[in-house]
Each structure stands twice: as C-alpha cells, then as structure tokens.
Enzyme design. Structure first.
Site, PDB file in Angstrom:
ATOM      1  CB  CYS A 195      11.521 -33.932-115.807  1.00 21.32           C
ATOM      2  SG  CYS A 195      11.703 -32.443-116.780  1.00 21.32           S
ATOM      3  CG  HIS A 248      16.733 -32.646-115.981  1.00 18.50           C
ATOM      4  ND1 HIS A 248      17.129 -32.633-117.284  1.00 18.50           N
ATOM      5  CD2 HIS A 248      15.451 -32.177-115.974  1.00 18.50           C
ATOM      6  CE1 HIS A 248      16.149 -32.169-118.043  1.00 18.50           C
ATOM      7  NE2 HIS A 248      15.109 -31.902-117.271  1.00 18.50           N
TER       8      HIS A 248
HETATM    9  N1  NAP Z   1      10.986 -34.713-122.280  1.00 22.03           N
HETATM   10  C1  NAP Z   1      10.884 -34.760-120.981  1.00 22.03           C
HETATM   11  O1  NAP Z   1      11.848 -35.011-120.255  1.00 22.03           O
HETATM   12  C2  NAP Z   1       9.560 -34.539-120.316  1.00 22.03           C
HETATM   13  C3  NAP Z   1       9.476 -34.788-118.948  1.00 22.03           C
HETATM   14  C4  NAP Z   1       8.272 -34.608-118.304  1.00 22.03           C
HETATM   15  C5  NAP Z   1       7.184 -34.193-119.040  1.00 22.03           C
HETATM   16  N2  NAP Z   1       7.283 -33.947-120.368  1.00 22.03           N
HETATM   17  C6  NAP Z   1       6.070 -33.546-121.087  1.00 22.03           C
HETATM   18  O2  NAP Z   1       5.611 -34.678-121.832  1.00 22.03           O
HETATM   19  C7  NAP Z   1       4.973 -34.248-123.024  1.00 22.03           C
HETATM   20  C8  NAP Z   1       5.654 -34.911-124.221  1.00 22.03           C
HETATM   21  O3  NAP Z   1       6.989 -34.443-124.271  1.00 22.03           O
HETATM   22  P1  NAP Z   1       8.108 -35.069-125.232  1.00 22.03           P
HETATM   23  O4  NAP Z   1       9.372 -34.521-124.720  1.00 22.03           O
HETATM   24  O5  NAP Z   1       7.941 -36.540-125.346  1.00 22.03           O
HETATM   25  O6  NAP Z   1       7.724 -34.366-126.642  1.00 22.03           O
HETATM   26  P2  NAP Z   1       8.080 -34.828-128.131  1.00 22.03           P
HETATM   27  O7  NAP Z   1       9.308 -35.656-128.133  1.00 22.03           O
HETATM   28  O8  NAP Z   1       8.049 -33.576-128.938  1.00 22.03           O
HETATM   29  O9  NAP Z   1       6.843 -35.746-128.540  1.00 22.03           O
HETATM   30  C9  NAP Z   1       5.543 -35.254-128.670  1.00 22.03           C
HETATM   31  C10 NAP Z   1       4.624 -36.303-129.275  1.00 22.03           C
HETATM   32  O10 NAP Z   1       3.319 -35.755-129.339  1.00 22.03           O
HETATM   33  C11 NAP Z   1       2.679 -36.265-130.492  1.00 22.03           C
HETATM   34  N3  NAP Z   1       1.603 -35.373-130.948  1.00 22.03           N
HETATM   35  C12 NAP Z   1       1.689 -34.052-131.259  1.00 22.03           C
HETATM   36  N4  NAP Z   1       0.477 -33.584-131.639  1.00 22.03           N
HETATM   37  C13 NAP Z   1      -0.388 -34.637-131.562  1.00 22.03           C
HETATM   38  C14 NAP Z   1      -1.776 -34.802-131.848  1.00 22.03           C
HETATM   39  N5  NAP Z   1      -2.531 -33.789-132.275  1.00 22.03           N
HETATM   40  N6  NAP Z   1      -2.317 -36.027-131.676  1.00 22.03           N
HETATM   41  C15 NAP Z   1      -1.573 -37.070-131.249  1.00 22.03           C
HETATM   42  N7  NAP Z   1      -0.259 -36.983-130.977  1.00 22.03           N
HETATM   43  C16 NAP Z   1       0.330 -35.774-131.133  1.00 22.03           C
HETATM   44  C17 NAP Z   1       3.770 -36.363-131.520  1.00 22.03           C
HETATM   45  O11 NAP Z   1       3.377 -37.391-132.402  1.00 22.03           O
HETATM   46  P3  NAP Z   1       3.953 -37.506-133.924  1.00 22.03           P
HETATM   47  O12 NAP Z   1       5.342 -37.990-133.761  1.00 22.03           O
HETATM   48  O13 NAP Z   1       3.034 -38.489-134.519  1.00 22.03           O
HETATM   49  O14 NAP Z   1       3.844 -36.114-134.514  1.00 22.03           O
HETATM   50  C18 NAP Z   1       4.999 -36.732-130.682  1.00 22.03           C
HETATM   51  O15 NAP Z   1       5.207 -38.126-130.677  1.00 22.03           O
HETATM   52  C19 NAP Z   1       5.054 -32.717-123.033  1.00 22.03           C
HETATM   53  O16 NAP Z   1       3.867 -32.185-122.505  1.00 22.03           O
HETATM   54  C20 NAP Z   1       6.242 -32.443-122.120  1.00 22.03           C
HETATM   55  O17 NAP Z   1       6.164 -31.172-121.518  1.00 22.03           O
HETATM   56  C21 NAP Z   1       8.443 -34.128-121.026  1.00 22.03           C
END
Ligand code: NAP
Length: 311
Positions: free
Chosen positions: A128, A241
């Site tokens: 990001c 950010h």
């Molecule tokens: N947040 C940001 O600003 C941002 C920006 C760029 C990239 N990212 C990247 O994007 C990704 C997601 O980030 P996030 O911030 O959205 O995380 P998050 O809010 O913690 O969400 C993660 C999601 O992954 C799902 N999950 C976990 N284990 C799983 C499995 N075995 N099978 C299927 N689904 C599964 C969870 O589903 P359940 O709810 O069903 O458990 C949850 O909905 C990460 O790799 C992060 O580094 C994030």
C-alpha cells in the site's frame, strides 16, 4: 458478466474490494460473484452492494470456472494456493507480498506499467505504501529524473487488517476509561502512540515494510538501482497512509513545475494552496512533497480492481 471470486471477503481489503467492484461498475453481478473465507467466516452472510451474500469455505475446487480471483488473505495462503488457482484458468490478483518480487509475476500499478499485466495469469498488487508513493513519484521521475528519494511514512492501523483497526478502537476506549491497555496486533500499545517499526527488522537495519517500498518501487519503475530510503511509522488513525517525500533530481525542479506535472498525472489529485500553507523546496534540484492516500483503496482494493479492468 465475469465470474469473480474474492478470497478473504470479510477482511479489511476484501470488503473494500466488494465496494470498489460495485462503485466502478465492474462487469459482475450478484449471481456471478463468489465470496470465500476461512472456517471462521464460512457460513456467515455479509451485506454487500450486490445484496446479502454468503461466505463459502475456500477450496481449490470452487475456483474452477471463475474468470478473476482476488486474493485478500496472507502471504502464506497465496504461496500455497495462487499458482494452483491460476492453473485452473482464472486470472489471480494477489494482494499479499508473496509474489511481488518474484521475476515471472508482474507487479502492477495501472498508471505506471499496465502493459506488463497483458497475458499474465498471476498478478501482484503492490504494498500500500509503495502504490500511494509511486503514482506521484513516477511522473516527477519521468520529467525531472529522480536521483534520490527519502520517504517517511505515517501509516494507519487499517494497513494491518480489520482486527488491527479493532485494536485501536478498543484500546483507545480502555485508555480513556483508565483501564489497562494491551496490544496484540501491534508491537506496543497503539492509542496516542507512534510506533517506528512495521514488520520485522532486516540484516541491513531497515524493517521489512521499509525494504518493500524500496524493492517494489525498483521493480515497478524497472530500475534495479533506484535510490530510495524509507522510514515506516505506524500511527493511531483508522485509514489513509500519509508520506513525506524528499527527492533530489537530475534536472532543476521548482514547486510550480512539480504542481503542473502532478495536476495532470493519472491517479493523483493535487491539493495544494501555498497562499495558506508553506511548502518548502530543497535546493534547485530537489523537492519536498507530502502524499496521502487511502491504502485500502489505491494501496489495495482500487489498484486490484484497476488491474482487473486492464484484462
Ligand atoms: N490492509 C491493507 O491496507 C492492505 C493493503 C495492501 C495489501 N494488504 C494485504 O492484503 C491481504 C489481506 O489483508 P487484510 O488487511 O484485508 O487482512 P484481514 O482484515 O485480516 O483479512 C484477512 C482475511 O483472510 C481470510 N482468511 C484467512 N485465512 C483463510 C483461509 N485459510 N482461507 C480463506 N480465507 C482466509 C479471513 O477470512 P475469515 O474472516 O473468514 O477468517 C479474512 O477475511 C494481506 O496479505 C495484506 O498484507 C493489506
């Protein structure tokens, strides 16, 4: 209509992907959109702009027949599953860091290197902080030749996911109520604090988050020696950010020239009124500027949907 899957649809990025697909009128409908999660989320119903949708338990078999799959899960999950999903036919757009620096996987910011997405079955969405910086830095680099770039970031809690935002909410309330303040998602208590460490420290003294910004920018710009130093700091805000950027350029640069370039650059909105505020310059071949972007959008969901629109 495209058949679209979102894995991690209940998460911070996944829920933003849903809103962005709808807002940008991506060719998908309630009938052709499929949401997946872990055992924790499977079976729950989420409200979406396409109507209420049930979260299904992820399995590789369920990916077959989909046209585009957005992965918004962890890097380990992507390493395990992304290539297997792509082999079944879908174009996979991964939000994690798993493939960003892998040679045969393009790392795309549609305003900068859209041509590299052509024909790819697995595409990485940048970090990001990188994405927000790069959309403003690239046009300046093209016009003035950036020799060195020094970035200090102010990163919102949503960058660490939905549970991290909840930690800010709950612990701030605890702090104000005089209760014990604990921390789980962050290395230190987050309310009213600044934490100058995001992710783990590397052998060279930078954190992994800081090195991602340097290495990903080099890959996106196609310049393996691009000089960029980043200091990444977590701050107690929910989203968006901000980054303070100093560049040293090959050619002479002035704030006016920079404004003219940025004003017409895709993905950049110039918000600048020097009659009310001060914006320092940095010699004849240098410039200080401040960028701010919603990292759940340009740093994740919006950039991912823009990539899907290229296909
Ligand atoms: N947040 C940001 O600003 C941002 C920006 C760029 C990239 N990212 C990247 O994007 C990704 C997601 O980030 P996030 O911030 O959205 O995380 P998050 O809010 O913690 O969400 C993660 C999601 O992954 C799902 N999950 C976990 N284990 C799983 C499995 N075995 N099978 C299927 N689904 C599964 C969870 O589903 P359940 O709810 O069903 O458990 C949850 O909905 C990460 O790799 C992060 O580094 C994030």
């Amino acid at each position: 209509m495209k058949k679209v899957g979102i894995v991690g649809a209940r998460g911070a990025v996944g829920s933003e992907l849903l809103l962005t697909l709808h807002k940008r009128k991506f060719p998908v409908s309630a009938e052709t959109l499929f949401l997946f999660g872990s055992e924790r989320g499977a079976g729950t119903t989420v409200e979406t702009p396409f109507g209420p949708k049930e979260i299904e338990l992820f399995s590789l078999e369920k990916m077959s027949g989909l046209d585009v799959v957005f992965l918004a899960v962890s890097g380990e999950f992507a390493k395990e599953n992304a290539r297997k999903i792509a082999e079944q036919g879908a174009v996979v757009i991964d939000n994690s860091s798993a493939f960003r620096l892998v040679d045969d996987v393009p790392l795309i910011i549609p305003e900068i290197n859209p041509e590299q997405a052509k024909g790819a079955k697995l595409i990485s969405n940048p970090n990001c902080t990188t994405a927000i910086l790069a959309v403003a830095l690239y046009p300046l680099h093209q016009n003035f030749g950036v020799k060195k770039c020094i970035v200090s970031t102010y990163q919102a809690t949503s960058g660490a996911g939905a549970e991290a935002m909840e930690e800010l909410r709950v612990q701030t309330r605890n702090y104000l109520d005089g209760k014990e303040v604990t921390h789980e998602k962050f290395l230190h208590p987050i309310p009213f604090n600044l934490i100058p460490q995001i992710d783990v420290f590397q052998d060279n003294g930078y954190t992994k988050e800081e090195m991602k910004v340097t290495l990903e920018t080099r890959k996106i710009f196609g310049e393996p020696n691009f000089q960029l130093s980043c200091t990444a700091v977590r701050i107690p805000t929910f989203r968006a950010h901000s980054e303070s950027v100093t560049i040293e350029t090959e050619k002479k640069i002035s704030p006016d020239e920079a404004r003219q370039i940025l004003e017409k650059s895709p993905g950049v909105r110039l918000v600048d009124d020097p009659t009310k505020s001060m914006y320092p310059i940095f010699g004849e071949c240098g410039l200080d500027f401040f960028v701010c972007g919603d990292q759940l959008l340009k740093g994740a969901a919006l950039n991912a949907v823009q990539i899907a629109e290229l296909l």
